[in-house]
Design an enzyme around this catalytic site. Structure first.
Site, PDB file in Angstrom:
ATOM      1  N   LYS A  90       0.845  -1.672  -0.062  1.00 58.36           N
ATOM      2  CA  LYS A  90       0.091   0.215  -0.409  1.00 58.36           C
ATOM      3  C   LYS A  90       0.460   1.408  -0.003  1.00 58.36           C
ATOM      4  O   LYS A  90       1.795   0.911   0.569  1.00 58.36           O
ATOM      5  CB  LYS A  90      -0.595  -0.121   0.856  1.00 58.36           C
ATOM      6  CG  LYS A  90      -2.185   1.098   1.127  1.00 58.36           C
ATOM      7  CD  LYS A  90      -2.658   0.469   2.321  1.00 58.36           C
ATOM      8  CE  LYS A  90      -3.984   1.810   2.273  1.00 58.36           C
ATOM      9  NZ  LYS A  90      -4.935   1.693   4.316  1.00 58.36           N
ATOM     10  N   SER A 171      -9.164   1.506   3.326  1.00 54.64           N
ATOM     11  CA  SER A 171      -8.777   2.045   2.457  1.00 54.64           C
ATOM     12  C   SER A 171      -7.445   1.719   1.720  1.00 54.64           C
ATOM     13  O   SER A 171      -6.983   2.075   0.423  1.00 54.64           O
ATOM     14  CB  SER A 171      -8.088   3.819   3.286  1.00 54.64           C
ATOM     15  OG  SER A 171      -7.046   2.815   4.090  1.00 54.64           O
ATOM     16  N   SER A 195     -10.150  -0.722   6.797  1.00 61.46           N
ATOM     17  CA  SER A 195      -9.385  -0.541   5.536  1.00 61.46           C
ATOM     18  C   SER A 195      -8.798  -1.344   5.412  1.00 61.46           C
ATOM     19  O   SER A 195      -8.452  -1.646   4.184  1.00 61.46           O
ATOM     20  CB  SER A 195      -8.397   0.818   5.743  1.00 61.46           C
ATOM     21  OG  SER A 195      -9.163   2.240   6.459  1.00 61.46           O
TER      22      SER A 195
END
Length: 506
Positions: A90, A171, A195
């Site tokens: 990420k 996210s 997330s």
């Protein structure tokens, strides 16, 4: 609905081709070369992720990945439990590669630190290769309460591979889609509240949010010191256990991890097909939401748990609404403090050095940064209590108590339970950039684990009309080994079921 994409790297024909553990075993045995695997996944990304019709899960490929894989392939001694494994990271996690860590924001386009966050250093030491950086909800979905999950100014919108019109959740949207769509065998995401587990659920994969303090947060763009953690996103529970065993551990620069080494476990050891037998599991029916198809899936999942030998106990209803206000106060205060500290130590190419400068940057670049939603959370964070303010400390202590001691801990104390189960969240909702995320029916209990800082594992439970839904296993602090064992037992019980009937047909 769009056809589901293949979930394996092209050209791999062995059983469970996208299993990280299986790929590593093949490379250890010499049946597969790391550089060949990197090339295959890179080709897959070029085929289905890039361009106007792509999934937009990957922000950038690591330009040195092929060279690093070739160097591993030439080694006579085969190192590490993740030898040659390509992993997507990420893009709020720093790596030493020639890649910026943007958190999805144009303001961090120059944030090339040339240093590995400790979690990345551990992955590399185990033999893994950083394949690339994954798109995410900008600033890990903490810029606006009206944001659309999976959108960033740097990467655009990440699409759900099961239906491009629906959310990939956030996210860690790009990390989850990369695994679900066969762009990588595993990924690292981060979670503050949902997330990791939400993207895992709606994309049909496994996601583990560890106990806060089990995995270092150094070198990761922060939201909340109380709730932030990195964790694995994988195709199988075994793969999640494999990655967690590598990334867990203490970090002198992250005081929250002081006890991590004492609680680090052999997470693979408990993965037995009979792991459910005799386990006492609390059923959180109040978190199953109003979708009738999700309820059907949940009842089928409970039957599988019983068939595996688990003892199920219904948990009385619990009203978590009193947690929402204190949690937001904590997040706003900790975000401002943590972000200011992070920005102050970014490379000189990053011109924003604190939250006011970031707010001004977004206003100056509103056409690219704010075409759909604003920065109301940033602006509220500017006015949030300082970390020394009693308003903050009271909110923090209240949120932890309600979610932990009076929430999860109290539920587990009921009949001496090992874990709790509930649907993770409902099926993926339609992406709406104007109105933002609209998940709807109140499914899930993940916020309790997030606020308490406790572990939360989501595994595929089944599908509603072709859309995946996850099953959550939640436990007390440091109970990752138990949750992974339970998740593995459930995963092995049978293939996920489908809920395809219309509600009126039942």
């Amino acid at each position: 609905m769009a056809a589901t994409l293949a979930v394996c790297a092209p050209g791999l024909s062995r059983a469970a081709p996208d299993s990280a553990a299986g790929l590593v075993a093949d490379m250890h045995a010499g049946r597969l070369a790391p550089d060949d695997l990197v090339r295959r996944y890179s080709a897959r990304i070029a085929q289905v992720d890039a361009g106007p019709g792509g999934l937009h899960a990957i922000l950038a490929l690591n330009p040195d990945a092929a060279q690093q894989a070739a160097a591993l392939a030439r080694m006579r001694r085969v190192p590490g439990p993740l030898y040659g494994l390509p992993i997507v990271v990420k893009d709020n996690i720093e790596t030493r590669d020639d890649l910026p860590t943007t958190a999805g924001s144009l303001a961090l386009a120059g944030n090339v630190s040339h240093r590995d966050a400790p979690v990345i250093a551990l992955l590399r030491a185990a033999g893994a290769i950083v394949l690339g950086k994954a798109n995410l909800s900008e600033w890990a979905n903490f810029r606006s309460a009206h944001a659309s999950s999976g959108w960033s100014a740097v990467g655009g919108l990440t699409h759900n591979p099961h239906d491009r019109a629906r959310t990939a959740c956030g996210s860690s949207a790009g990390s989850a889609v990369a695994v679900a769509a066969g762009l990588a065998p595993a990924a690292i995401g981060t979670e503050t509240d949902g997330s990791i587990t939400c993207p895992a659920s709606v994309n049909g994969i496994v996601g583990l949010k560890p106990t806060v303090g089990l995995v270092s947060r150094s070198g990761i763009v922060p939201i909340s010191a109380s709730q932030d953690t990195a964790g694995p996103l994988t195709r199988t529970v075994r793969d999640a256990a494999l990655l967690l065993g590598v990334i867990a551990g203490s970090d002198p620069d992250d005081p929250a991890t002081a006890a991590a080494d004492r609680h680090h476990a052999d997470y693979l050891a408990g993965l037995r097909p009979d792991a459910l037998r005799g386990r006492r599991i609390g059923v959180i029916r109040f978190a199953q939401g109003g979708n009738p198809d999700v309820r059907v899936l949940f009842e089928a999942a409970l039957a599988r748990l019983r068939d595996g030998g688990a003892i199920l106990v219904d948990i009385p209803a619990f009203d978590s609404s009193a947690i929402d206000g204190p949690e937001l106060t904590v997040l706003l205060s900790e975000f401002r403090a943590g972000l200011n500290a992070y920005l102050a130590h970014t490379p000189a190419a990053v011109t924003v050095r604190d939250l006011p400068a970031l707010i001004a940057f977004n206003r100056a670049h509103a056409d690219r940064e704010m075409p759909w939603f604003g920065q109301d959370l940033f602006e509220r964070a500017q006015d949030a209590p300082a970390l020394s303010d009693p308003a903050y400390t009271t909110a923090r202590d209240t949120a932890r108590r309600l979610a932990g001691a009076q929430g999860i801990d109290a539920m587990l104390a009921h009949d001496h339970l090992d874990a709790l189960v509930a649907p993770t969240i409902g099926p993926a909702w339609m992406t709406d950039p104007v109105l933002g995320d609209r998940p709807g029916d109140g499914t899930g209990a993940g916020s309790l684990a997030a606020v308490a800082g406790y572990p939360h594992l989501s595994v595929p439970m089944g599908q509603v009309r072709g859309l995946p839904v996850g099953l959550s296993f939640i436990g007390p602090a440091w109970s990752e080994a138990t949750l992974l064992a339970l998740g593995y037992g459930f995963e092995q019980a049978s293939a996920p079921v489908q809920a395809t009937a219309q509600a009126g047909d039942r």
